[in-house]
Each structure stands twice: as C-alpha cells, then as structure tokens.
Design a protein around this motif. Structure first.
Motif, short mmCIF file in Angstrom:
data_model
loop_
_atom_site.label_atom_id
_atom_site.label_comp_id
_atom_site.label_asym_id
_atom_site.label_seq_id
_atom_site.Cartn_x
_atom_site.Cartn_y
_atom_site.Cartn_z
N PRO A 32 3.73 129.36 25.87
CA PRO A 32 2.40 129.84 26.22
C PRO A 32 2.07 129.49 27.68
CG PRO A 32 2.36 128.73 24.10
CD PRO A 32 3.71 128.47 24.69
N ILE A 33 1.44 130.44 28.38
CA ILE A 33 1.12 130.21 29.78
C ILE A 33 -0.23 130.85 30.09
CG2 ILE A 33 2.35 132.27 30.61
CD1 ILE A 33 3.25 130.37 33.00
N THR A 34 -1.03 130.14 30.90
CA THR A 34 -2.30 130.66 31.39
C THR A 34 -2.38 130.40 32.88
OG1 THR A 34 -3.55 128.60 31.06
CG2 THR A 34 -3.43 130.12 29.19
N VAL A 35 -3.32 131.09 33.54
CA VAL A 35 -3.63 130.76 34.93
C VAL A 35 -5.08 130.29 34.99
CG1 VAL A 35 -1.95 132.39 35.86
CG2 VAL A 35 -4.31 133.13 35.55
N PHE A 36 -5.34 129.30 35.85
CA PHE A 36 -6.71 128.84 36.06
C PHE A 36 -7.06 129.00 37.54
CE2 PHE A 36 -4.21 125.07 36.98
CZ PHE A 36 -4.90 124.44 38.02
N ASP A 37 -8.36 129.19 37.80
CA ASP A 37 -8.84 129.36 39.18
C ASP A 37 -8.03 130.43 39.90
OD1 ASP A 37 -10.62 128.61 41.29
OD2 ASP A 37 -8.99 127.51 42.25
N SER A 38 -7.62 131.47 39.20
CA SER A 38 -6.73 132.47 39.77
C SER A 38 -6.81 133.74 38.94
CB SER A 38 -5.28 131.94 39.78
OG SER A 38 -4.42 132.82 40.45
N PRO A 57 -3.98 136.59 37.16
CA PRO A 57 -2.56 136.87 36.92
C PRO A 57 -2.18 138.21 37.53
CG PRO A 57 -3.82 137.42 34.98
CD PRO A 57 -4.81 136.83 35.97
N PRO A 58 -0.88 138.48 37.66
CA PRO A 58 -0.47 139.83 38.05
C PRO A 58 -1.10 140.86 37.12
CG PRO A 58 1.42 138.35 38.07
CD PRO A 58 0.28 137.58 37.48
N ALA A 59 -1.48 141.99 37.67
CA ALA A 59 -2.30 142.97 36.95
C ALA A 59 -1.67 143.44 35.65
CB ALA A 59 -2.60 144.16 37.85
N ASP A 60 -0.36 143.52 35.59
CA ASP A 60 0.30 144.08 34.41
C ASP A 60 0.84 143.02 33.47
OD1 ASP A 60 2.14 143.26 36.25
OD2 ASP A 60 3.50 144.97 36.01
N LEU A 61 0.42 141.77 33.62
CA LEU A 61 0.83 140.72 32.70
C LEU A 61 -0.37 140.27 31.87
CD1 LEU A 61 3.27 138.30 34.59
CD2 LEU A 61 3.80 140.00 32.86
N PRO A 62 -0.27 140.32 30.54
CA PRO A 62 -1.40 139.94 29.69
C PRO A 62 -1.52 138.44 29.53
CG PRO A 62 0.45 140.63 28.33
CD PRO A 62 0.88 140.81 29.76
N ILE A 63 -1.85 137.75 30.61
CA ILE A 63 -1.97 136.29 30.61
C ILE A 63 -3.44 135.92 30.73
CG2 ILE A 63 -1.41 134.18 31.89
CD1 ILE A 63 1.15 135.51 32.80
N THR A 64 -3.89 134.97 29.94
CA THR A 64 -5.27 134.52 29.98
C THR A 64 -5.57 133.84 31.31
OG1 THR A 64 -5.27 134.18 27.58
CG2 THR A 64 -7.02 133.10 28.84
N SER A 65 -6.70 134.20 31.92
CA SER A 65 -7.16 133.52 33.12
C SER A 65 -8.44 132.75 32.80
CB SER A 65 -7.41 134.51 34.26
OG SER A 65 -8.44 135.41 33.92
N ILE A 66 -8.55 131.57 33.39
CA ILE A 66 -9.71 130.70 33.18
C ILE A 66 -10.32 130.40 34.54
CG2 ILE A 66 -10.52 128.47 32.33
CD1 ILE A 66 -7.21 129.64 31.04
N GLY A 67 -11.58 130.74 34.74
CA GLY A 67 -12.20 130.46 36.02
C GLY A 67 -13.48 131.23 36.21
N SER A 107 -17.68 126.51 41.50
CA SER A 107 -17.01 126.75 40.23
C SER A 107 -16.90 125.42 39.50
CB SER A 107 -15.63 127.38 40.46
OG SER A 107 -14.88 126.61 41.35
N ARG A 108 -16.35 125.41 38.32
CA ARG A 108 -16.42 124.23 37.45
C ARG A 108 -15.02 123.76 37.08
NH1 ARG A 108 -21.36 127.12 34.20
NH2 ARG A 108 -22.99 126.53 35.67
N PRO A 109 -14.44 122.89 37.90
CA PRO A 109 -13.05 122.50 37.68
C PRO A 109 -12.81 121.73 36.39
CG PRO A 109 -14.07 121.15 39.40
CD PRO A 109 -15.01 122.26 39.12
N ARG A 142 -9.80 136.68 29.39
CA ARG A 142 -10.46 135.85 30.39
C ARG A 142 -11.45 134.89 29.76
NH1 ARG A 142 -10.78 136.06 35.75
NH2 ARG A 142 -12.55 135.06 36.76
N ILE A 143 -11.54 133.69 30.33
CA ILE A 143 -12.61 132.73 30.02
C ILE A 143 -13.36 132.48 31.31
CG2 ILE A 143 -13.17 130.40 29.26
CD1 ILE A 143 -10.65 130.46 27.55
N ASP A 144 -14.61 132.90 31.38
CA ASP A 144 -15.43 132.71 32.58
C ASP A 144 -16.18 131.39 32.45
OD1 ASP A 144 -17.28 132.79 34.66
OD2 ASP A 144 -17.60 134.94 34.49
N THR A 145 -15.84 130.42 33.29
CA THR A 145 -16.46 129.10 33.23
C THR A 145 -17.72 128.99 34.08
OG1 THR A 145 -14.87 128.36 34.90
CG2 THR A 145 -14.36 127.87 32.60
#
Length: 323
Positions: free
Chosen positions: A119-125, A127-137, A272-274, A297-300
């Motif tokens: 499992p992989i996510t990106v935070f404060d960022s 992801p590449p547009a065509d990758l279904p990766i959760t982003s948190i930020g 933002s909320r680190p 996405r998770i909008d913090t």
C-alpha cells in the motif's frame, strides 16, 4: 523457559522489525510504515509526530507492535528520494507514504510498489494523474489563492511582487506558484518581477530574498510556495530593515514564522496541517493493508493565521492552528 515481561517482549519485536527492514528482509510480525518526506525540515517533523500518534492508536487498538520508519532525505533531490523509495520497497513494509519531489521521476517506483502489493499514499503532494493513489493534504491552489489575495489586498492591487517557488518539480509547490500567478493576473497593477526557487531551505530562501530585494528595490511584497520560504524572506526583510515597507504572506505555522508574524515582519499565513497529514497517511495505509479500497483524497484543511479569513478572501476557513 523464563518468560520476558510484556513490555520487553514488545520492544524486542519492534527492534527485530527495524533490523529486518535495514537488511531488506520481510518484516517480522508487526506493522511497519515508511514515511519519506521531501527533506529534513521542521514541518516534516510535525508530520512524523502525527504518524507516530497514528501508530500509537493502531497499536492500542490491535495489540500489535507498530513502527514508524521515518526516512528524511538530507537534501531535496529527486534522485536521493528515489533511492530511499527503492530501498523502502525492498524492505517489504506494511505501507509507504511519501511527499513527492518529482512525480514523473518517481512514477515507476510507485507503480513497482503497487505491483508488489505494498500500500502506498502521497502526503502534501499530488500523485501522477493516471495512478489511483490516495493523496492526503490541503487544496494547494486554494491555499495559494488565499495568500496571493491577501497580498493583493495589502498592496491595494498595485506594485511589484515576487514568488518564492520552493522545489520547482514538487507537485504541491508547482501548483501553488502557478495559482499565485493566476490570481495576480487579475490585477493589472501587480507585476511579478522575480520567482526564485529555494528548494524548501530556509537559509537558501533568505539568501535569494536578499538578492531579489537588492535587485528590485521597488519590490512591495512576497508570497511563497513552501513552508521555509516565509521564514527565509522574513529574515531577509529584517536584515534589510524593510519591515512594513515589504509585505509577506507566508505558508504554514512553524514557530519561527509565528514569531515573525507577532513581530510584524510577516503579515499572515495560510497553514496546512502536518500533524493531521502524518496521522491520516498512516491510518489510510493501515486500512488498505486490511483490504480497504483506496480513496482518491483526504483534505486535511487550511488554517488562516494572523488575519481574519474574510479579509484573506476566503470566509470558509478557520483561524485556528493545528494543536
């Protein structure tokens, strides 16, 4: 056979997880989440704190040892971060969360992690547009619009301004810089005369801000695209004695920046909320490791500090920093 105390047994298990990770081996029973920020930085220490809080919660709920494997690059360099991500994948952790320095450069490794079932996510960022990766930020464009609008208001829509761009290849920094420019384009009297890149380093930001203000003595204001930029610009303004004559609207809420706001050197900040980003990054990885489908996405959220949300041009945000 003599039984070990439970606390010592948990410590030994946690240690074996770290040892196995260092050798590139599969983790022993327990959970290990790798956190890879952009660089060694106080803002990312807050992310680390949030990740550790999530680990403590998961451990309390599951009675399973949980380790946060925090791996900050010494410099904000995509090649160095790629090497760290590659090593993290080899170590077979429970999950990886990363703040991308270059989405294009790191995309093949993100795809590799997915192929290997990590499992992989990106935070404060982003992801590449065509990758279904959760982003948190946060909403990075909205954050930039808040700060640029505040500066435009302070200047009455007139004057030379500069944008400190952070790491140009980092998705969040690039989005903020672009959205700063788009908002300033609504004001014919505002001219962007410089856009140096500090690579998310306070000392570099200070040096570049000094050089920029010496080159453009009529400069009236700054916005920034990274957490360290506002501090560096503020230090430069102090060094030149330009408090009050050059306005700064910054990002985030590091202690030194808050001191600069209290001292009247920096006007305000959109933070933002680190801590929340670190917490939800690890929690989301844990849920995915249990079979939960990833969400987009998770909008913090964003906190506006040093000014009322209405005068910053965004009445829907709070004034309260993350505790």
């Amino acid at each position: 056979m003599r039984l070990l105390p439970a606390s010592l047994h948990a410590l030994i298990i946690s240690g074996s997880i770290l040892i196995g990770a260092g050798k590139g081996e599969a983790a022993t029973p327990g959970l290990r989440f790798v956190v890879i920020p952009k660089v060694t930085h106080p803002w990312f220490e807050a992310v680390h704190g949030g990740a550790k809080a999530a680990a403590q919660m998961i451990q309390g709920q599951t009675n399973t040892p949980v380790v946060i494997d925090y791996r900050p690059p010494a410099k904000a360099e995509a090649e160095l971060q790629a090497a760290m991500l590659q090593a993290a994948i080899r170590s077979k952790p429970t999950g990886i969360t990363i703040d991308l320095l270059d989405a294009t450069r790191l995309k093949p490794l993100l795809e590799q992690a997915e192929r290997e079932g990590i499992p992989i996510t990106v935070f404060d960022s982003e992801p590449p547009a065509d990758l279904p990766i959760t982003s948190i930020g946060a909403n990075f464009c909205q954050q930039a619009q808040i700060t640029a609008q505040r500066l435009a208001n302070l200047l009455g829509g007139q004057g030379e301004v500069a944008i400190m761009r952070g790491v140009p290849t980092a998705p969040n920094h690039a989005i903020r810089a672009e959205c700063h420019r788009k908002l300033f384009a609504n004001y014919p009297g505002i001219k962007v005369v410089a856009s140096p890149a500090d690579n998310d380093n306070v000392e570099t930001a200070q040096q570049l801000a000094l050089a920029t203000m010496q080159q453009h003595p009529q400069l009236k204001g700054w916005v920034v695209s990274d957490a360290g930029g506002g501090i560096g610009v503020g230090r430069a303004i102090q060094a030149l004695g330009k408090q009050g004559s050059v306005q700064v609207v910054a990002l985030d809420d590091l202690p030194e920046l808050l001191n600069l706001i209290q001292g009247g050197v920096v006007d305000s900040t959109a933070a933002s909320r680190p801590i929340s980003q670190g917490y939800w990054s690890v929690l989301t990885l844990w849920q995915q490791s249990l079979g939960a489908p990833p969400i987009q996405r998770i909008d913090t959220g964003i906190s506006v500090l040093g000014v009322t949300p209405e005068s910053a041009g965004n009445p829907n945000r709070t004034q309260h920093p993350e505790g």
